[in-house]
Motif scaffolding. Sequence first.
Motif, PDB file in Angstrom:
ATOM      1  N   ASP A  91      32.225  40.074  28.817  1.00  0.00           N
ATOM      2  CA  ASP A  91      32.708  38.756  28.402  1.00  0.00           C
ATOM      3  C   ASP A  91      33.946  38.826  27.504  1.00  0.00           C
ATOM      4  O   ASP A  91      34.385  37.815  26.964  1.00  0.00           O
ATOM      5  CB  ASP A  91      31.600  37.972  27.705  1.00  0.00           C
ATOM      6  CG  ASP A  91      31.134  38.627  26.413  1.00  0.00           C
ATOM      7  OD1 ASP A  91      31.490  39.798  26.174  1.00  0.00           O
ATOM      8  OD2 ASP A  91      30.406  37.976  25.660  1.00  0.00           O
ATOM      9  N   TYR A 132      33.930  36.980  32.644  1.00  0.00           N
ATOM     10  CA  TYR A 132      32.685  36.267  32.366  1.00  0.00           C
ATOM     11  C   TYR A 132      32.758  35.642  30.980  1.00  0.00           C
ATOM     12  O   TYR A 132      33.446  36.134  30.104  1.00  0.00           O
ATOM     13  CB  TYR A 132      31.486  37.210  32.407  1.00  0.00           C
ATOM     14  CG  TYR A 132      31.183  37.746  33.773  1.00  0.00           C
ATOM     15  CD1 TYR A 132      30.305  37.082  34.615  1.00  0.00           C
ATOM     16  CD2 TYR A 132      31.777  38.921  34.216  1.00  0.00           C
ATOM     17  CE1 TYR A 132      30.029  37.559  35.885  1.00  0.00           C
ATOM     18  CE2 TYR A 132      31.511  39.415  35.485  1.00  0.00           C
ATOM     19  CZ  TYR A 132      30.634  38.726  36.308  1.00  0.00           C
ATOM     20  OH  TYR A 132      30.372  39.216  37.560  1.00  0.00           O
ATOM     21  N   SER A 133      32.003  34.557  30.802  1.00  0.00           N
ATOM     22  CA  SER A 133      31.922  33.891  29.507  1.00  0.00           C
ATOM     23  C   SER A 133      30.483  33.910  29.026  1.00  0.00           C
ATOM     24  O   SER A 133      29.555  33.729  29.811  1.00  0.00           O
ATOM     25  CB  SER A 133      32.403  32.442  29.634  1.00  0.00           C
ATOM     26  OG  SER A 133      32.144  31.742  28.440  1.00  0.00           O
ATOM     27  N   SER A 134      30.305  34.098  27.736  1.00  0.00           N
ATOM     28  CA  SER A 134      28.976  34.054  27.135  1.00  0.00           C
ATOM     29  C   SER A 134      28.848  32.837  26.235  1.00  0.00           C
ATOM     30  O   SER A 134      27.979  32.782  25.384  1.00  0.00           O
ATOM     31  CB  SER A 134      28.722  35.334  26.337  1.00  0.00           C
ATOM     32  OG  SER A 134      29.723  35.491  25.356  1.00  0.00           O
ATOM     33  N   GLU A 180      22.791  35.917  29.134  1.00  0.00           N
ATOM     34  CA  GLU A 180      23.238  35.006  30.184  1.00  0.00           C
ATOM     35  C   GLU A 180      24.763  34.929  30.172  1.00  0.00           C
ATOM     36  O   GLU A 180      25.361  34.591  29.156  1.00  0.00           O
ATOM     37  CB  GLU A 180      22.658  33.617  29.964  1.00  0.00           C
ATOM     38  CG  GLU A 180      21.158  33.560  30.104  1.00  0.00           C
ATOM     39  CD  GLU A 180      20.615  32.175  29.805  1.00  0.00           C
ATOM     40  OE1 GLU A 180      21.410  31.240  29.599  1.00  0.00           O
ATOM     41  OE2 GLU A 180      19.388  32.043  29.780  1.00  0.00           O
ATOM     42  N   THR A 186      28.318  33.503  32.361  1.00  0.00           N
ATOM     43  CA  THR A 186      28.847  32.585  33.358  1.00  0.00           C
ATOM     44  C   THR A 186      30.119  33.182  33.930  1.00  0.00           C
ATOM     45  O   THR A 186      31.012  33.571  33.180  1.00  0.00           O
ATOM     46  CB  THR A 186      29.177  31.212  32.718  1.00  0.00           C
ATOM     47  OG1 THR A 186      28.002  30.711  32.097  1.00  0.00           O
ATOM     48  CG2 THR A 186      29.681  30.246  33.761  1.00  0.00           C
ATOM     49  N   ARG A 187      30.202  33.260  35.254  1.00  0.00           N
ATOM     50  CA  ARG A 187      31.382  33.822  35.906  1.00  0.00           C
ATOM     51  C   ARG A 187      32.571  32.873  35.732  1.00  0.00           C
ATOM     52  O   ARG A 187      32.487  31.707  36.064  1.00  0.00           O
ATOM     53  CB  ARG A 187      31.107  34.069  37.379  1.00  0.00           C
ATOM     54  CG  ARG A 187      32.215  34.793  38.081  1.00  0.00           C
ATOM     55  CD  ARG A 187      31.833  35.039  39.546  1.00  0.00           C
ATOM     56  NE  ARG A 187      32.617  36.126  40.065  1.00  0.00           N
ATOM     57  CZ  ARG A 187      32.262  37.400  40.048  1.00  0.00           C
ATOM     58  NH1 ARG A 187      31.108  37.733  39.532  1.00  0.00           N
ATOM     59  NH2 ARG A 187      33.036  38.317  40.537  1.00  0.00           N
ATOM     60  N   ARG A 188      33.678  33.376  35.205  1.00  0.00           N
ATOM     61  CA  ARG A 188      34.867  32.560  34.948  1.00  0.00           C
ATOM     62  C   ARG A 188      36.048  32.936  35.853  1.00  0.00           C
ATOM     63  O   ARG A 188      36.742  32.082  36.333  1.00  0.00           O
ATOM     64  CB  ARG A 188      35.308  32.673  33.494  1.00  0.00           C
ATOM     65  CG  ARG A 188      34.325  32.136  32.515  1.00  0.00           C
ATOM     66  CD  ARG A 188      34.323  30.644  32.519  1.00  0.00           C
ATOM     67  NE  ARG A 188      33.387  30.172  31.504  1.00  0.00           N
ATOM     68  CZ  ARG A 188      32.709  29.074  31.616  1.00  0.00           C
ATOM     69  NH1 ARG A 188      32.834  28.324  32.674  1.00  0.00           N
ATOM     70  NH2 ARG A 188      31.892  28.716  30.664  1.00  0.00           N
TER      71      ARG A 188
END
Length: 169
Positions: free
Chosen positions: A86, A128-130, A141, A143-145
Amino acid sequence: RAWAEVTNRDIGQLRFGRMAHHHGLGMLYNGATGIDADMSSDIDRVMAVAHYSDFYLGGSWDFVNEGVIRHWPLPDAVPIDATQRDDVRQYSVLAAFRRDPEVEEARARRDEWNQRASLYFLYRKQDYSSFGADPNRIPLELTRRRAKVFTFDAHTKLWWKGLRLELEA
Protein backbone atom coordinates in the motif's frame (compact mmCIF):
# COMPACT_ATOMS: atom_id res chain seq x y z
CA ARG A 1 13.68 18.44 8.17
CA ALA A 2 16.90 16.49 8.47
CA TRP A 3 18.97 15.56 5.43
CA ALA A 4 22.54 15.09 4.35
CA GLU A 5 24.16 16.23 1.14
CA VAL A 6 27.43 15.56 -0.59
CA THR A 7 28.47 18.25 -3.07
CA ASN A 8 31.19 18.33 -5.67
CA ARG A 9 31.18 21.70 -7.44
CA ASP A 10 32.47 20.12 -10.67
CA ILE A 11 30.11 17.09 -10.79
CA GLY A 12 26.94 17.71 -8.80
CA GLN A 13 25.19 16.80 -5.60
CA LEU A 14 23.68 13.83 -3.76
CA ARG A 15 21.01 14.43 -1.09
CA PHE A 16 19.07 12.05 1.13
CA GLY A 17 16.66 12.48 4.04
CA ARG A 18 13.62 14.66 4.80
CA MET A 19 13.98 17.93 2.90
CA ALA A 20 12.01 20.84 1.49
CA HIS A 21 10.20 20.11 -1.77
CA HIS A 22 10.26 23.25 -3.92
CA HIS A 23 10.20 24.15 -7.59
CA GLY A 24 9.95 27.47 -9.40
CA LEU A 25 7.60 29.99 -7.82
CA GLY A 26 6.35 27.33 -5.43
CA MET A 27 2.92 26.99 -7.04
CA LEU A 28 3.06 23.18 -7.20
CA TYR A 29 5.41 22.46 -4.28
CA ASN A 30 6.61 25.16 -1.91
CA GLY A 31 9.57 24.67 0.43
CA ALA A 32 8.42 27.65 2.57
CA THR A 33 11.85 28.96 3.49
CA GLY A 34 10.82 32.61 3.95
CA ILE A 35 10.35 34.36 7.27
CA ASP A 36 6.54 34.49 6.87
CA ALA A 37 6.21 30.90 5.66
CA ASP A 38 3.71 28.92 7.70
CA MET A 39 3.24 25.79 5.59
CA SER A 40 5.71 23.81 3.54
CA SER A 41 6.02 20.82 1.26
CA ASP A 42 8.49 18.40 2.82
CA ILE A 43 9.46 15.04 1.38
CA ASP A 44 11.53 11.96 2.23
CA ARG A 45 13.84 11.63 -0.76
CA VAL A 46 17.03 10.31 -2.30
CA MET A 47 18.12 12.77 -4.99
CA ALA A 48 21.08 13.16 -7.33
CA VAL A 49 21.82 16.19 -9.51
CA ALA A 50 24.63 16.33 -12.06
CA HIS A 51 25.66 19.40 -14.00
CA TYR A 52 27.72 20.35 -16.99
CA SER A 53 28.47 24.03 -17.49
CA ASP A 54 25.15 25.79 -16.73
CA PHE A 55 22.91 22.78 -17.39
CA TYR A 56 21.61 20.51 -14.61
CA LEU A 57 20.01 17.08 -14.80
CA GLY A 58 18.63 15.36 -11.73
CA GLY A 59 16.43 12.56 -10.52
CA SER A 60 14.91 11.43 -7.26
CA TRP A 61 13.20 8.53 -5.56
CA ASP A 62 10.62 9.77 -3.06
CA PHE A 63 8.90 7.99 -0.18
CA VAL A 64 5.55 9.79 -0.09
CA ASN A 65 3.48 7.48 2.13
CA GLU A 66 4.14 4.16 3.83
CA GLY A 67 0.49 3.19 4.17
CA VAL A 68 -0.97 1.61 7.30
CA ILE A 69 1.26 1.37 10.37
CA ARG A 70 0.75 -1.53 12.78
CA HIS A 71 1.33 -1.40 16.56
CA TRP A 72 1.42 -5.14 17.01
CA PRO A 73 1.35 -7.41 19.04
CA LEU A 74 0.99 -4.86 21.88
CA PRO A 75 -0.29 -1.25 21.78
CA ASP A 76 3.06 0.03 23.11
CA ALA A 77 5.14 -2.01 20.67
CA VAL A 78 7.43 -0.37 18.10
CA PRO A 79 5.27 0.63 15.10
CA ILE A 80 6.00 -1.17 11.84
CA ASP A 81 4.85 -0.81 8.25
CA ALA A 82 2.07 -3.41 7.92
CA THR A 83 2.72 -4.09 4.23
CA GLN A 84 4.74 -2.74 1.31
CA ARG A 85 1.80 -3.20 -1.08
CA ASP A 86 0.00 0.00 0.00
CA ASP A 87 3.03 2.31 -0.17
CA VAL A 88 2.97 5.38 -2.41
CA ARG A 89 6.14 5.84 -4.46
CA GLN A 90 7.20 8.83 -6.49
CA TYR A 91 10.01 9.40 -8.98
CA SER A 92 11.07 12.72 -10.48
CA VAL A 93 13.29 14.08 -13.23
CA LEU A 94 14.58 17.66 -13.39
CA ALA A 95 16.32 19.53 -16.22
CA ALA A 96 17.45 23.11 -15.64
CA PHE A 97 19.54 25.98 -16.96
CA ARG A 98 21.10 28.17 -14.28
CA ARG A 99 24.30 30.14 -14.04
CA ASP A 100 26.46 30.15 -10.91
CA PRO A 101 25.32 32.86 -8.43
CA GLU A 102 28.69 34.63 -8.83
CA VAL A 103 28.20 34.85 -12.60
CA GLU A 104 24.62 36.11 -12.16
CA GLU A 105 25.83 38.84 -9.80
CA ALA A 106 28.58 39.88 -12.21
CA ARG A 107 26.08 40.04 -15.10
CA ALA A 108 23.72 42.16 -12.97
CA ARG A 109 26.55 44.62 -12.17
CA ARG A 110 27.16 44.96 -15.95
CA ASP A 111 23.40 45.60 -16.51
CA GLU A 112 22.97 42.35 -18.45
CA TRP A 113 19.88 40.11 -18.47
CA ASN A 114 19.87 37.01 -16.31
CA GLN A 115 17.76 33.95 -16.97
CA ARG A 116 16.89 30.64 -15.32
CA ALA A 117 14.66 27.90 -16.71
CA SER A 118 13.66 24.43 -15.56
CA LEU A 119 11.42 21.49 -16.37
CA TYR A 120 10.20 19.16 -13.63
CA PHE A 121 8.40 15.83 -14.11
CA LEU A 122 6.90 13.64 -11.36
CA TYR A 123 5.52 10.12 -11.61
CA ARG A 124 3.58 8.83 -8.59
CA LYS A 125 2.00 5.40 -8.16
CA GLN A 126 0.06 3.36 -5.63
CA ASP A 127 -1.12 -0.18 -6.39
CA TYR A 128 -3.24 -0.81 -3.28
CA SER A 129 -4.82 1.38 -0.62
CA SER A 130 -5.30 0.52 3.04
CA PHE A 131 -7.48 3.59 3.71
CA GLY A 132 -9.94 2.89 6.54
CA ALA A 133 -8.44 -0.54 7.26
CA ASP A 134 -7.94 -1.79 10.81
CA PRO A 135 -4.13 -1.99 11.09
CA ASN A 136 -4.29 -4.82 13.65
CA ARG A 137 -6.58 -7.05 11.61
CA ILE A 138 -4.95 -10.06 10.00
CA PRO A 139 -5.09 -10.37 7.05
CA LEU A 140 -5.03 -6.65 6.30
CA GLU A 141 -7.82 -5.47 3.99
CA LEU A 142 -6.47 -3.76 0.87
CA THR A 143 -8.33 -2.06 -1.97
CA ARG A 144 -6.87 -2.29 -5.47
CA ARG A 145 -6.18 1.24 -6.79
CA ARG A 146 -3.67 1.04 -9.64
CA ALA A 147 -3.34 4.81 -9.22
CA LYS A 148 -0.81 6.65 -11.39
CA VAL A 149 -0.25 10.39 -11.48
CA PHE A 150 1.90 12.22 -14.03
CA THR A 151 2.75 15.83 -13.16
CA PHE A 152 4.70 18.26 -15.35
CA ASP A 153 5.89 21.71 -14.25
CA ALA A 154 7.85 24.34 -16.20
CA HIS A 155 9.42 27.50 -14.79
CA THR A 156 11.39 30.40 -16.22
CA LYS A 157 12.71 33.62 -14.72
CA LEU A 158 14.18 36.68 -16.45
CA TRP A 159 15.51 39.70 -14.59
CA TRP A 160 17.32 42.93 -15.39
CA LYS A 161 17.88 45.86 -13.03
CA GLY A 162 14.53 46.34 -11.19
CA LEU A 163 12.49 44.25 -13.62
CA ARG A 164 11.68 40.61 -12.92
CA LEU A 165 9.51 38.40 -15.14
CA GLU A 166 8.70 34.96 -13.86
CA LEU A 167 6.36 32.27 -15.22
CA GLU A 168 5.37 28.83 -13.97
CA ALA A 169 2.97 26.49 -15.72
